[in-house]
Design an enzyme around this catalytic site. Structure first.
Site, PDB file in Angstrom:
ATOM      1  N   GLU A   1      17.271 -18.173  -6.998  1.00  0.00           N
ATOM      2  CA  GLU A   1      16.928 -16.589  -8.249  1.00  0.00           C
ATOM      3  C   GLU A   1      16.159 -16.687  -9.649  1.00  0.00           C
ATOM      4  O   GLU A   1      15.184 -15.901  -9.494  1.00  0.00           O
ATOM      5  CB  GLU A   1      17.838 -15.822  -8.383  1.00  0.00           C
ATOM      6  CG  GLU A   1      18.129 -14.503  -8.547  1.00  0.00           C
ATOM      7  CD  GLU A   1      17.191 -13.779  -7.498  1.00  0.00           C
ATOM      8  OE1 GLU A   1      16.474 -13.746  -6.926  1.00  0.00           O
ATOM      9  OE2 GLU A   1      16.771 -12.495  -8.211  1.00  0.00           O
TER      10      GLU A   1
ATOM     11  N   CYS B   1       0.619  -1.402   0.084  1.00  0.00           N
ATOM     12  CA  CYS B   1       0.148  -0.096   0.207  1.00  0.00           C
ATOM     13  C   CYS B   1       0.293   1.011  -0.142  1.00  0.00           C
ATOM     14  O   CYS B   1       1.477   1.597   0.840  1.00  0.00           O
ATOM     15  CB  CYS B   1      -0.939   0.407   1.251  1.00  0.00           C
ATOM     16  SG  CYS B   1      -1.993  -1.109   1.135  1.00  0.00           S
TER      17      CYS B   1
ATOM     18  N   HIS C   1      17.012 -37.176  -7.781  1.00  0.00           N
ATOM     19  CA  HIS C   1      16.634 -37.556  -6.527  1.00  0.00           C
ATOM     20  C   HIS C   1      14.885 -37.286  -6.452  1.00  0.00           C
ATOM     21  O   HIS C   1      14.198 -37.487  -5.681  1.00  0.00           O
ATOM     22  CB  HIS C   1      17.127 -37.182  -5.386  1.00  0.00           C
ATOM     23  CG  HIS C   1      18.506 -37.499  -5.207  1.00  0.00           C
ATOM     24  ND1 HIS C   1      18.580 -38.310  -5.095  1.00  0.00           N
ATOM     25  CD2 HIS C   1      19.532 -36.850  -4.998  1.00  0.00           C
ATOM     26  CE1 HIS C   1      19.994 -38.559  -4.535  1.00  0.00           C
ATOM     27  NE2 HIS C   1      20.367 -37.277  -4.816  1.00  0.00           N
TER      28      HIS C   1
ATOM     29  N   LYS D   1       5.917  -4.168  -3.764  1.00  0.00           N
ATOM     30  CA  LYS D   1       7.326  -4.038  -3.894  1.00  0.00           C
ATOM     31  C   LYS D   1       7.442  -4.736  -2.824  1.00  0.00           C
ATOM     32  O   LYS D   1       8.386  -5.292  -2.438  1.00  0.00           O
ATOM     33  CB  LYS D   1       7.375  -2.615  -4.693  1.00  0.00           C
ATOM     34  CG  LYS D   1       9.341  -2.908  -4.435  1.00  0.00           C
ATOM     35  CD  LYS D   1       9.934  -3.786  -5.870  1.00  0.00           C
ATOM     36  CE  LYS D   1      11.697  -3.387  -5.682  1.00  0.00           C
ATOM     37  NZ  LYS D   1      11.861  -4.341  -6.063  1.00  0.00           N
TER      38      LYS D   1
ATOM     39  N   GLU E   1       7.739 -14.813 -11.142  1.00  0.00           N
ATOM     40  CA  GLU E   1       6.599 -13.764 -10.142  1.00  0.00           C
ATOM     41  C   GLU E   1       6.674 -12.787 -11.752  1.00  0.00           C
ATOM     42  O   GLU E   1       5.616 -12.028 -11.313  1.00  0.00           O
ATOM     43  CB  GLU E   1       7.123 -13.231  -9.275  1.00  0.00           C
ATOM     44  CG  GLU E   1       8.771 -12.599  -9.900  1.00  0.00           C
ATOM     45  CD  GLU E   1       9.517 -11.700  -8.754  1.00  0.00           C
ATOM     46  OE1 GLU E   1       8.834 -10.828  -7.528  1.00  0.00           O
ATOM     47  OE2 GLU E   1      10.519 -11.378  -8.136  1.00  0.00           O
TER      48      GLU E   1
ATOM     49  N   LYS F   1      12.410 -15.369 -10.739  1.00  0.00           N
ATOM     50  CA  LYS F   1      12.631 -14.252 -11.172  1.00  0.00           C
ATOM     51  C   LYS F   1      11.126 -14.494 -12.229  1.00  0.00           C
ATOM     52  O   LYS F   1      10.506 -13.495 -12.675  1.00  0.00           O
ATOM     53  CB  LYS F   1      13.153 -13.593 -12.028  1.00  0.00           C
ATOM     54  CG  LYS F   1      14.061 -12.433 -11.572  1.00  0.00           C
ATOM     55  CD  LYS F   1      13.773 -11.636 -11.023  1.00  0.00           C
ATOM     56  CE  LYS F   1      13.935 -12.345  -9.496  1.00  0.00           C
ATOM     57  NZ  LYS F   1      13.918 -11.428  -8.314  1.00  0.00           N
TER      58      LYS F   1
ATOM     59  N   TRP G   1      -3.255  -2.792  -1.486  1.00  0.00           N
ATOM     60  CA  TRP G   1      -2.504  -3.962  -1.961  1.00  0.00           C
ATOM     61  C   TRP G   1      -3.819  -4.429  -0.733  1.00  0.00           C
ATOM     62  O   TRP G   1      -3.151  -4.537   0.464  1.00  0.00           O
ATOM     63  CB  TRP G   1      -0.918  -4.291  -1.934  1.00  0.00           C
ATOM     64  CG  TRP G   1      -0.728  -5.928  -1.707  1.00  0.00           C
ATOM     65  CD1 TRP G   1       0.437  -6.263  -2.601  1.00  0.00           C
ATOM     66  CD2 TRP G   1      -0.357  -6.759  -1.157  1.00  0.00           C
ATOM     67  NE1 TRP G   1      -0.292  -7.927  -2.830  1.00  0.00           N
ATOM     68  CE2 TRP G   1      -0.134  -7.899  -1.823  1.00  0.00           C
ATOM     69  CE3 TRP G   1      -0.655  -6.815   0.018  1.00  0.00           C
ATOM     70  CZ2 TRP G   1       0.382  -9.206  -1.567  1.00  0.00           C
ATOM     71  CZ3 TRP G   1      -0.238  -8.366   0.309  1.00  0.00           C
ATOM     72  CH2 TRP G   1       0.052  -9.726   0.382  1.00  0.00           C
TER      73      TRP G   1
ATOM     74  N   ARG H   1       3.867  -0.192  -4.931  1.00  0.00           N
ATOM     75  CA  ARG H   1       3.329  -0.305  -3.834  1.00  0.00           C
ATOM     76  C   ARG H   1       2.873  -1.662  -3.648  1.00  0.00           C
ATOM     77  O   ARG H   1       2.071  -1.917  -2.660  1.00  0.00           O
ATOM     78  CB  ARG H   1       4.244   0.240  -2.510  1.00  0.00           C
ATOM     79  CG  ARG H   1       4.892   1.161  -2.654  1.00  0.00           C
ATOM     80  CD  ARG H   1       5.105   2.349  -1.163  1.00  0.00           C
ATOM     81  NE  ARG H   1       4.766   2.154   0.139  1.00  0.00           N
ATOM     82  CZ  ARG H   1       5.615   1.367   0.580  1.00  0.00           C
ATOM     83  NH1 ARG H   1       7.303   1.767   0.851  1.00  0.00           N
ATOM     84  NH2 ARG H   1       5.240   1.149   1.848  1.00  0.00           N
TER      85      ARG H   1
ATOM     86  N   ASN I   1      -1.984   1.748   5.806  1.00  0.00           N
ATOM     87  CA  ASN I   1      -0.784   0.011   5.272  1.00  0.00           C
ATOM     88  C   ASN I   1      -1.072  -0.372   6.467  1.00  0.00           C
ATOM     89  O   ASN I   1      -0.951   0.388   7.895  1.00  0.00           O
ATOM     90  CB  ASN I   1       0.334   1.338   5.037  1.00  0.00           C
ATOM     91  CG  ASN I   1       0.884   0.036   4.510  1.00  0.00           C
ATOM     92  OD1 ASN I   1       1.045  -1.503   4.166  1.00  0.00           O
ATOM     93  ND2 ASN I   1       2.377   0.297   3.671  1.00  0.00           N
ATOM     94  N   GLY I   2      -0.930  -1.758   6.435  1.00  0.00           N
ATOM     95  CA  GLY I   2      -0.680  -2.366   7.123  1.00  0.00           C
ATOM     96  C   GLY I   2      -2.119  -3.163   7.476  1.00  0.00           C
ATOM     97  O   GLY I   2      -3.189  -3.691   6.726  1.00  0.00           O
TER      98      GLY I   2
HETATM   99  O1  M6R Z   1      12.519  -5.862  -0.026  1.00  0.00           O
HETATM  100  P1  M6R Z   1      13.452  -7.051   0.499  1.00  0.00           P
HETATM  101  O2  M6R Z   1      14.567  -7.194  -0.133  1.00  0.00           O
HETATM  102  O3  M6R Z   1      13.291  -7.500   2.059  1.00  0.00           O
HETATM  103  O4  M6R Z   1      12.234  -7.666  -0.303  1.00  0.00           O
HETATM  104  C1  M6R Z   1      12.776  -9.773  -0.213  1.00  0.00           C
HETATM  105  C2  M6R Z   1      11.540  -9.277  -1.009  1.00  0.00           C
HETATM  106  O5  M6R Z   1      10.326  -9.543  -0.804  1.00  0.00           O
HETATM  107  C3  M6R Z   1      11.855  -9.715  -2.375  1.00  0.00           C
HETATM  108  O6  M6R Z   1      13.217 -10.042  -3.081  1.00  0.00           O
HETATM  109  C4  M6R Z   1      10.987 -10.674  -3.346  1.00  0.00           C
HETATM  110  O7  M6R Z   1      10.960 -11.835  -3.948  1.00  0.00           O
HETATM  111  C5  M6R Z   1      10.912  -9.877  -5.077  1.00  0.00           C
HETATM  112  N1  M6R Z   1      10.009  -9.699  -5.465  1.00  0.00           N
HETATM  113  C6  M6R Z   1      11.452 -11.315  -5.874  1.00  0.00           C
HETATM  114  O8  M6R Z   1      12.069 -10.465  -7.400  1.00  0.00           O
END
Ligand code: M6R
Length: 612
Positions: A485, A2, A508, A607, A492, A489, A73, A27, A99-100
């Protein structure tokens, strides 16, 4: 999650709020809304993006000089117009954005319902707002005092902005475990869930602390109070964020811009910390606690998502170069365990945003157990940066794309320097290896620039991969976390199911999945396990899988077996993730883009994850 923006001054608030919301959209983008306060109060809100809110408002003349805006969000209640913020209280006078999460909202809702309150939305926010109204009504309190009383009743994390249309000269804000920044202009004041909506108006900001309340009064300026109602001396900071940093700079998406920024951002991360000519590396924050680091019995690296993956690479680095045992923890798990933390341990929190709720909570959880807490953070002044005993910023600049790219390479660069520094200090690395690795690390920015030249080849591979619904990423050693990673990527932003595995684990279980419909990305830049990876590739080919291999220049053997070979520059093995991750970032980007996905704002994500 948010985004929050607020304004009070002598300019029309609406353009400032809408511009701020666009800046904050990363956000959360389930719905957006604004409220304007002048003669009376107006509220506009709409499911979807800020542009939909803008269309909904159209050309209405909105001249009020105070107001607030929110981009959501969703946590409680589906994303729709009714659940969108701002919310208005039962008597029609109070308006609030939040927010929260208010964890005990169900109990509060029940109590308020018994008092005759009604609710139009499913949100915890509306419950909290009416609690403020109830205090105002019962005890004839000012808005700030009623907010303070209501806050004393809630359990949860929040950043809140509230106003009363009977006194449009005042906006009140409060925070707990969710960031809020107050901007100090000339006779005008701003509020933001981060500095991005504020920076084009002023560079003077106050980061609110937990449990503080800020009263933004058009005539009397800004007053900060703590939870006991005691006025605090505000600490006004100057921020150096530039507006260009918040724009796409000619790229189609922020993510693509951020991928291409990496030669610069990695170099920025090293500036003043690594000197190739003189052959040294140092990190101010670590030197300050040099003795503790040198004698550390254990390092615990904690983070979430991509930051957790960077932590996994940190494990390889610290164990290899500094010979200290390392554990890597999902912050979300660490916070609820009863971990054994002792004096002599160092907990390093890794976070781009510095606001991730799980990482913050994990730090709160281990604080006071004797360990030193160190932050590896991108967002300057963020909550994690302020909670830690010491730390190092990665200096990647604002990362707007929801998929983290340049922050990952910044984190890995920082951890690489930290491991080198510690290895030297502990005498666990020979002088010649130290020197060689410093030279190798110094070359990484130019080698990232070289690696980015594979983009055209990757666009072609991406065009073949868009048709598949699954894919596997394999890597070994330092490049196993890169496989994780790469898979994260891809899933997501393109919504293709992808899994990362240590290459040797394939047999395995996951090998059962391999057939002609399973592309397998193999990160094969390692010098040490090259032959073994070659075997893994042959195992995939024997089962008709399509292999996309990321290799160091000149790896001839692999090209005989792989369907696509992406050649990148060679570097010292500990730093190979800094190069091998680049093709995986480009691959996800181009696949997602070809599939027509919203790359910068993937569905269901935000984000910074400031809720549990
Ligand atoms: O701001 P942060 O690095 O603490 O965020 C952690 C994760 O939320 C963040 O890396 C998330 O996995 C990303 N969307 C990955 O691309």
């Amino acid at each position: 999650m948010c985004g929050i923006v607020g304004y009070i001054g002598d300019r029309p608030a609406y353009p400032i709020l809408i511009q701020g919301l666009k800046q904050l959209e990363y956000r959360g983008y389930d719905s957006a809304g604004v409220s304007l306060l002048g003669e009376g109060m107006s509220v506009f809100k709409k499911k979807g993006k800020v542009s939909e809110l803008e269309n909904h408002i159209g050309n209405k003349k909105l001249l009020a000089t105070a107001g607030m805006g929110h981009t959501r969000w969703a946590t409680h209640g589906e994303p729709n117009d009714i659940n969108a913020h701002p919310h208005v209280s039962n008597n029609g006078h109070l308006v609030l954005i939040h927010n929260g999460i208010i964890e005990n909202y169900a109990v509060l809702r029940e109590a308020l319902t018994r008092e005759g309150y009604t609710f139009t939305s499913e949100t915890d926010t509306e419950v909290f707002l009416n609690l403020i109204e109830a205090y105002q009504n019962k005890e004839k309190l000012s808005l700030a005092d009623a907010l303070s009383m209501a806050l004393s009743q809630v359990v949860g994390a929040y950043a809140i902005v509230v106003a009363d249309d009977r006194n449009p000269d005042v906006i009140v804000a409060a925070r707990k475990q969710s960031p809020l920044v107050v901007g100090m202009g000339n006779d005008e004041y701003f509020i933001g869930s981060d500095a991005t909506p504020i920076v084009r108006h002023t560079n003077k900001v106050i980061y609110l602390k937990d449990n503080e309340i800020a009263i933004l009064d058009r005539n009397e300026g800004v007053t900060i109070k703590d939870s006991k109602n005691v006025v605090q001396k505000p600490h006004i900071e100057e921020i150096s964020l530039r507006i260009e940093e918040l724009e796409k700079g000619g790229y189609e998406h922020f993510m693509l811009k951020e991928i291409h920024q990496q030669p610069q951002t990695v170099s920025d991360c090293m500036r003043g910390r690594l000197n190739n000519q003189e052959g040294w590396v140092k990190l101010g924050g670590m030197e300050e606690y040099g003795g503790l680091f040198e004698n550390a019995e254990r390092i615990i690296l904690a983070g979430c998502g991509t930051s957790w993956h960077a932590g996994l690479i940190g494990e390889y680095l610290f164990e290899d170069l500094a010979r200290i045992p390392v554990e890597v923890e999902y912050a979300s798990e660490l916070r609820y365990r009863n971990p054994v933390i002792r004096e002599g341990d160092i907990v390093m929190a890794i976070s781009q945003s510095g606001e991730t709720a799980d990482t913050l909570a994990a730090l709160e959880h281990v604080k006071g157990k004797g360990a030193m807490i160190y932050g590896v953070v991108n967002a300057v002044g963020s909550s994690i940066a302020r909670l830690t005993d010491a730390g190092s910023y990665i200096h990647s600049g604002p990362e707007i794309g929801v998929a983290s790219t340049k922050a990952f390479t910044g984190q890995v660069t920082l951890l690489s320097m930290a491991a080198l520094w510690l290895g030297k200090r502990r005498g666990t690395i020979s002088s010649s290896r130290y020197r060689t690795l410093i030279s190798a690390l110094a070359r990484i920015p130019e080698q990232i620039a070289e690696t980015l030249k594979v983009e055209d080849q990757i666009k072609y591979i991406a065009s073949e991969m868009t048709a598949y619904n699954n894919s596997l990423y394999l890597g070994r050693g330092y490049n196993f976390p890169v496989a994780l990673e790469g898979a994260l990527k891809l899933k997501e932003i393109s919504y293709i199911h992808a899994e990362g595995y240590p290459a040797a684990e394939m047999k395995h279980g996951p090998i059962a999945l391999i057939d002609e419909n399973m592309p397998v990305v193999v990160v094969a830049t390692n010098q040490s396990a090259y032959d073994k990876i070659l075997n893994n590739i042959q195992e995939v080919k024997a089962r008709k899988g399509t292999v996309i291999a990321i290799v160091s220049n000149g790896a001839k053997e692999i090209s005989k077996f792989a369907d696509h070979v992406i050649e990148i520059p060679e570097t010292a093995e500990p730093f190979s993730p800094l190069l091998s991750v680049i093709p995986t970032q480009l691959l996800s980007y181009h696949i997602a883009s070809l599939r027509g996905c919203n790359v910068d704002q993937p569905r269901n994500l935000a984000k910074s994850v400031t809720v549990e």
